[in-house]
Design a protein around this motif. Structure first.
Motif, PDB file in Angstrom:
ATOM      1  N   HIS A 188      51.529 -30.992 133.155  1.00 18.11           N
ATOM      2  CA  HIS A 188      52.158 -29.771 132.659  1.00 18.11           C
ATOM      3  C   HIS A 188      53.592 -30.094 132.257  1.00 18.11           C
ATOM      4  O   HIS A 188      54.348 -30.674 133.045  1.00 18.11           O
ATOM      5  N   VAL A 189      53.976 -29.698 131.054  1.00 12.00           N
ATOM      6  CA  VAL A 189      55.330 -29.943 130.569  1.00 12.00           C
ATOM      7  C   VAL A 189      55.915 -28.632 130.084  1.00 12.00           C
ATOM      8  O   VAL A 189      55.268 -27.893 129.330  1.00 12.00           O
ATOM      9  N   MET A 190      57.154 -28.339 130.500  1.00  9.04           N
ATOM     10  CA  MET A 190      57.862 -27.138 130.076  1.00  9.04           C
ATOM     11  C   MET A 190      58.918 -27.500 129.037  1.00  9.04           C
ATOM     12  O   MET A 190      59.765 -28.360 129.279  1.00  9.04           O
ATOM     13  N   MET A 191      58.866 -26.839 127.888  1.00  9.71           N
ATOM     14  CA  MET A 191      59.904 -26.978 126.886  1.00  9.71           C
ATOM     15  C   MET A 191      61.059 -26.045 127.245  1.00  9.71           C
ATOM     16  O   MET A 191      60.841 -24.913 127.673  1.00  9.71           O
ATOM     17  N   GLU A 240      57.354 -31.615 117.939  1.00 10.05           N
ATOM     18  CA  GLU A 240      56.185 -32.437 117.653  1.00 10.05           C
ATOM     19  C   GLU A 240      55.460 -32.727 118.963  1.00 10.05           C
ATOM     20  O   GLU A 240      56.090 -33.148 119.942  1.00 10.05           O
ATOM     21  N   ILE A 241      54.150 -32.510 118.974  1.00  5.77           N
ATOM     22  CA  ILE A 241      53.331 -32.779 120.151  1.00  5.77           C
ATOM     23  C   ILE A 241      52.160 -33.651 119.727  1.00  5.77           C
ATOM     24  O   ILE A 241      51.389 -33.284 118.833  1.00  5.77           O
ATOM     25  N   SER A 242      52.034 -34.793 120.369  1.00  8.21           N
ATOM     26  CA  SER A 242      50.959 -35.729 120.069  1.00  8.21           C
ATOM     27  C   SER A 242      50.160 -35.997 121.334  1.00  8.21           C
ATOM     28  O   SER A 242      50.738 -36.340 122.375  1.00  8.21           O
ATOM     29  N   VAL A 243      48.836 -35.833 121.262  1.00 10.00           N
ATOM     30  CA  VAL A 243      47.952 -36.082 122.398  1.00 10.00           C
ATOM     31  C   VAL A 243      46.940 -37.137 121.971  1.00 10.00           C
ATOM     32  O   VAL A 243      46.122 -36.912 121.079  1.00 10.00           O
ATOM     33  N   GLY A 244      47.010 -38.297 122.606  1.00 14.03           N
ATOM     34  CA  GLY A 244      46.191 -39.429 122.200  1.00 14.03           C
ATOM     35  C   GLY A 244      44.728 -39.304 122.592  1.00 14.03           C
ATOM     36  O   GLY A 244      44.300 -38.328 123.229  1.00 14.03           O
ATOM     37  N   GLU A 245      43.968 -40.294 122.237  1.00 16.16           N
ATOM     38  CA  GLU A 245      42.525 -40.305 122.482  1.00 16.16           C
ATOM     39  C   GLU A 245      42.210 -40.100 123.962  1.00 16.16           C
ATOM     40  O   GLU A 245      42.763 -40.771 124.838  1.00 16.16           O
ATOM     41  N   SER A 246      41.357 -39.105 124.238  1.00  8.76           N
ATOM     42  CA  SER A 246      40.870 -38.770 125.583  1.00  8.76           C
ATOM     43  C   SER A 246      41.973 -38.279 126.524  1.00  8.76           C
ATOM     44  O   SER A 246      41.735 -38.111 127.723  1.00  8.76           O
ATOM     45  N   ALA A 247      43.163 -38.037 126.021  1.00  9.93           N
ATOM     46  CA  ALA A 247      44.254 -37.529 126.857  1.00  9.93           C
ATOM     47  C   ALA A 247      44.187 -36.004 126.955  1.00  9.93           C
ATOM     48  O   ALA A 247      43.585 -35.330 126.116  1.00  9.93           O
ATOM     49  N   GLU A 248      44.836 -35.463 127.990  1.00 14.12           N
ATOM     50  CA  GLU A 248      44.884 -34.026 128.229  1.00 14.12           C
ATOM     51  C   GLU A 248      46.329 -33.611 128.482  1.00 14.12           C
ATOM     52  O   GLU A 248      47.125 -34.398 128.997  1.00 14.12           O
ATOM     53  N   ALA A 249      46.661 -32.372 128.161  1.00 14.24           N
ATOM     54  CA  ALA A 249      48.018 -31.891 128.401  1.00 14.24           C
ATOM     55  C   ALA A 249      48.044 -30.372 128.375  1.00 14.24           C
ATOM     56  O   ALA A 249      47.216 -29.724 127.727  1.00 14.24           O
ATOM     57  N   HIS A 250      49.029 -29.822 129.083  1.00 13.53           N
ATOM     58  CA  HIS A 250      49.333 -28.394 129.057  1.00 13.53           C
ATOM     59  C   HIS A 250      50.819 -28.275 128.758  1.00 13.53           C
ATOM     60  O   HIS A 250      51.651 -28.798 129.504  1.00 13.53           O
ATOM     61  N   VAL A 251      51.156 -27.586 127.666  1.00 19.53           N
ATOM     62  CA  VAL A 251      52.548 -27.427 127.252  1.00 19.53           C
ATOM     63  C   VAL A 251      52.886 -25.943 127.235  1.00 19.53           C
ATOM     64  O   VAL A 251      52.143 -25.134 126.662  1.00 19.53           O
ATOM     65  N   THR A 252      54.001 -25.597 127.841  1.00 20.19           N
ATOM     66  CA  THR A 252      54.451 -24.211 127.869  1.00 20.19           C
ATOM     67  C   THR A 252      55.969 -24.186 127.722  1.00 20.19           C
ATOM     68  O   THR A 252      56.585 -25.203 127.426  1.00 20.19           O
ATOM     69  N   THR A 253      56.568 -23.034 127.934  1.00 23.84           N
ATOM     70  CA  THR A 253      58.024 -22.896 127.887  1.00 23.84           C
ATOM     71  C   THR A 253      58.538 -22.485 129.260  1.00 23.84           C
ATOM     72  O   THR A 253      57.784 -21.958 130.088  1.00 23.84           O
ATOM     73  N   GLN A 254      59.818 -22.720 129.487  1.00 22.59           N
ATOM     74  CA  GLN A 254      60.404 -22.370 130.767  1.00 22.59           C
ATOM     75  C   GLN A 254      60.462 -20.857 130.963  1.00 22.59           C
ATOM     76  O   GLN A 254      60.335 -20.356 132.072  1.00 22.59           O
TER      77      GLN A 254
END
Length: 315
Positions: A81-84, A100-114
């Motif tokens: 989890h990453v907060m902008m 810019e948000i890049s998610v590579g092969e088979s990677a997972e991510a959750h992006v939100t704001t503070q």
């Protein structure tokens, strides 16, 4: 993901040439548009390494920055989890942000704001943001920022470009509030301009779909039937995923009108088998965000066979 590269200068020119900002090109008296301190940049890169996904790249320019990845999701413990964060205390006239948000092969991510994105009052120019999201094969991204709150006379234009292969999944959400509803006597829909457009394509450039909406309450009645009517809050949720997942999620997402919670919602298929568009309107932010969360729960269960953990009280 070289096929998903974006020409940043071309994107900035397209925003400046948008017809809805033609009346807002005067320079602020404080600092020129896009001056140092008003030209924010943030790049997040995620990769799958050593059995889990991680934030492998982080670059930023003030006033934008981000925290390091946190792994607190009980439903998906390996999900970063990453907060902008915006250190300016809000988006100001003349601000130009690029994410810019890049998610590579088979990677997972959750992006939100503070916190919520506050578009401050303006008397000159406008604020703008470009967002570029690129996913690799079998990548999974939840992009779920907190709501946007445009203050009185605010002018904001957003351009989003999404590039992903057929095997990837992106859950994208934007929630728009009408303004500071409890400030003084309230300022519902007193902003000047909110423009948001999204373009989705495959690696190589084939366009899947486009969407754009322009809201100008000072020029057109947003309370009209078929626009917002009596509702205050609007959520635009887009799911891009393989068609089998999309059909199962759609079957679990009926249209509804909830009189008790005073909100309405409905989903439809996107063109070219791209996925689902889910729209929600309501009177209160909490009810609308809960509908977004329920939709996210269905997506996780179907795509990742995982649950959505209970939300922290501080969120």
């Amino acid at each position: 993901m070289r096929d998903c590269a974006m020409n940043d200068e071309l994107s900035k020119r397209s925003i400046g040439n948008a017809p809805e900002v033609v009346d807002y090109r005067d320079e602020p008296q404080q600092l020129p548009a896009g001056a140092p301190g008003k030209d924010g940049f943030l790049r997040l890169g995620f990769e799958h390494r050593d059995g889990r996904s991680m934030l492998s790249e982080l670059a930023h320019r003030a006033p934008l920055l981000a925290q390091q990845a946190l792994y607190y999701d009980e439903g998906m413990p390996e999900l970063p989890h990453v907060m902008m964060i915006c250190t300016a205390g809000g988006v100001l006239q003349g601000d130009r942000y690029a994410v810019e948000i890049s998610v590579g092969e088979s990677a997972e991510a959750h992006v939100t704001t503070q916190s919520a994105t506050k578009i401050q009052e303006m008397d000159a120019n406008f604020a703008a943001q470009t967002l570029d999201i690129a996913l690799g094969e079998n990548a999974y991204l939840e992009y779920l920022p907190d709501p946007v709150i445009p203050y009185r006379d605010a002018r904001f234009i957003a351009r989003t470009r999404i590039c992903l292969p057929q095997s990837a999944t992106l859950l994208y959400s934007e929630v728009l509030l009408p303004g500071r509803t409890y400030y003084r006597s309230g300022e519902r829909f007193e902003f000047a301009l909110f423009s948001s457009s999204t373009r989705v394509e495959r690696p190589g450039g084939a366009t899947l779909c486009r969407e754009k909406y322009v809201i100008e309450p000072q020029r057109r009645d947003v309370r009209a039937r078929g626009v917002m009517g009596d509702f205050d809050v609007f959520a635009n949720v887009l799911l891009f995923t393989p068609q089998a997942h999309a059909e199962r999620v759609l079957a679990q997402t009926p249209a509804e009108m909830n009189a008790e919670e005073r909100c309405a919602a409905g989903a439809t298929r996107l063109p070219n088998g791209a996925g689902i568009a889910y729209k929600i309107v309501g009177m209160e932010r909490e009810a609308v965000q809960e509908k977004v969360r329920e939709f996210c729960t269905r997506v996780r269960r179907d795509v990742k066979r995982a649950e959505t953990a209970p939300q922290f009280n501080w969120r």
